[in-house]
Design an enzyme around this catalytic site. Structure first.
Site, PDB file in Angstrom:
ATOM      1  N   HIS A 210       0.912  -0.856   0.152  1.00  0.00           N
ATOM      2  CA  HIS A 210      -0.285   0.324  -0.133  1.00  0.00           C
ATOM      3  C   HIS A 210       1.244   1.164  -0.307  1.00  0.00           C
ATOM      4  O   HIS A 210       1.869   1.033   0.242  1.00  0.00           O
ATOM      5  CB  HIS A 210      -0.656   0.081   1.600  1.00  0.00           C
ATOM      6  CG  HIS A 210      -2.151  -0.692   1.230  1.00  0.00           C
ATOM      7  ND1 HIS A 210      -3.812  -0.303   0.787  1.00  0.00           N
ATOM      8  CD2 HIS A 210      -2.512  -2.684   0.937  1.00  0.00           C
ATOM      9  CE1 HIS A 210      -4.209  -1.831   0.975  1.00  0.00           C
ATOM     10  NE2 HIS A 210      -3.001  -2.540   1.040  1.00  0.00           N
ATOM     11  N   CYS A 241      -7.950  -1.287   3.223  1.00  0.00           N
ATOM     12  CA  CYS A 241      -8.527  -2.589   4.235  1.00  0.00           C
ATOM     13  C   CYS A 241     -10.122  -2.514   5.282  1.00  0.00           C
ATOM     14  O   CYS A 241      -9.408  -1.322   5.967  1.00  0.00           O
ATOM     15  CB  CYS A 241      -7.858  -4.063   4.789  1.00  0.00           C
ATOM     16  SG  CYS A 241      -8.497  -4.421   6.137  1.00  0.00           S
TER      17      CYS A 241
END
Length: 307
Positions: A210, A241
Site C-alpha cells: 500500500h 482494508c
C-alpha cells in the site's frame, strides 16, 4: 523499453482490495467489462473478488456471479480472496481455480478481519488446500499485516517466517507478504522477502503493498529485487482494508507498470490502461492517486508515454 529485470507479474487487485474500502458498488456486467478490458490490454493476472460476507463488505456481494460468467481461459488468470475452506468450496463451484487464502500474522487483526485467531485460520488451511487440489487449482498462503498491525504495532519478522514454515501451509503455491498498512520501508521489505525465500519451503513469493507513506513503488521494486515474482497493485491507487484503521490505497498499478515496463506494455497500451482507470474512478467518485496516470496527462508531449 528499459524493462526491469528480474521481471515480476503484476496482479491488478482493483476489483477486490480496490473496491472493498470505497464502498463503491459495481454491477456484475461492469466488473466483467473491466476484467476483459484489462486482460485484453495484457495485464497478466487479476484479483476479481472476495468471498467475504456481503453484509460486511457489500462491494464483494456479486463475486460468485462474476466467476460464473468468466470463461476457463479468463478464470486461469483470475484470483479470488478466501478465508475458510467453505469459501474455497463455494468459489470453486462457481468456476474459480486460483485462490488467495488470507489471514493475519497477528491475532488482533485476524479477529477484526476474519473473526478468528491466526491459529484457527492456519489449522483450517489443509482442508482449503485439499479442496483447491481436487479441482486442479492452486492456492496462495497470504499473510496480512506482515510488517505492522493496526492494533499491536510492529510485527516480528520471525512470526511471518514461522507461519510460512508451518507444515500446514505446505500445499500453497505462493506466499503473499502483505504491507497491509503501507508502513514498511524498502530495506524492511527486502529483508523479509529474502528471509521468506531462504528460510521457508520453495514457493513463489508475492508482495502486496500500500502507498500510505508514499513508498508503494519503492517497496514493490525492493520486493522484486529480493525475489518476489508477482506484485499487487490497483488502478489509480484505489482501496485499502476496511478492518485496518490507517490503511489507505493500494500501490497504483499504473505506477508499478510504468516503473517495471513489462514487455507487453507500450506507450499506447499504457494510455489505454489510464483511460480504463480514469473511467472507473470517475464512476466510483474516487480520486486518481497514480502519479504515472497524472504524468500521462502532462502537456509535455515530447515524451512517448504522454497521451
Amino acid at each position: 523499453m528499459f524493462t526491469l529485470e528480474p521481471a515480476a507479474v503484476l496482479r491488478d487487485v482493483t476489483l477486490r482490495d480496490g473496491l472493498q474500502l470505497t464502498g463503491g458498488m459495481l454491477s456484475t456486467e461492469r466488473k466483467l467489462s473491466t476484467i476483459r478490458s484489462l486482460l485484453a490490454l495484457g495485464v497478466e493476472s487479476l484479483e476479481i473478488g472476495s468471498m467475504a460476507r456481503p453484509d460486511l463488505v457489500p462491494p464483494m456481494a456479486n463475486t460468485l456471479e462474476v466467476l460464473a460468467e468468466l470463461t476457463p481461459a479468463e478464470l486461469a488468470r483470475c484470483w479470488v480472496w478466501v478465508a475458510t475452506p467453505r469459501h474455497v468450496e463455494r468459489a470453486a463451484a462457481a468456476g474459480a481455480r486460483n485462490f488467495q487464502y488470507c489471514f493475519s500474522a497477528t491475532d488482533a487483526h485476524n479477529q477484526a478481519n476474519i473473526g478468528r485467531t491466526t491459529e484457527a485460520s492456519l489449522a483450517a488451511m489443509p482442508a482449503a488446500v485439499e479442496i483447491s487440489q481436487d479441482v486442479n487449482g492452486q492456492i496462495q498462503l497470504c499473510i496480512a499485516t506482515s510488517f505492522t498491525c493496526p492494533f499491536d504495532g510492529q510485527v516480528d519478522p520471525s512470526r511471518v517466517v514461522e507461519i510460512a514454515q508451518d507444515e500446514r501451509a505446505v500445499g500453497a503455491s505462493h506466499v503473499v507478504i502483505c504491507d497491509t498498512l503501507g508502513q514498511a520501508v524498502p530495506a524492511q521489505v527486502s529483508s523479509l522477502i529474502t528471509r521468506v525465500r531462504l528460510e521457508t519451503p520453495a514457493r513463489e513469493i508475492v508482495f502486496h503493498g500500500h502507498d500510505t507513506w508514499g513508498l508503494g513503488v519503492a517497496n514493490t521494486l525492493a520486493a522484486i529485487s529480493a525475489g518476489a515474482t508477482m506484485v499487487d497493485g490497483a488502478l489509480g491507487g484505489l482501496g485499502g482494508c476496511p478492518f485496518a484503521p490507517g490503511a489507505s490505497g493500494n500501490t497504483a498499478s499504473e505506477d508499478i507498470l510504468f516503473a517495471t515496463r513489462p514487455q507487453w506494455l507500450t506507450p499506447d497500451v499504457f494510455g489505454s490502461l489510464v483511460r480504463v482507470s480514469e473511467a472507473l474512478l470517475i464512476e466510483l467518485d474516487e480520486p486518481n492517486r497514480s502519479k504515472a496516470a497524472q504524468g500521462a496527462r502532462s502537456p509535455a508531449k515530447a515524451f512517448d508515454w504522454v497521451m
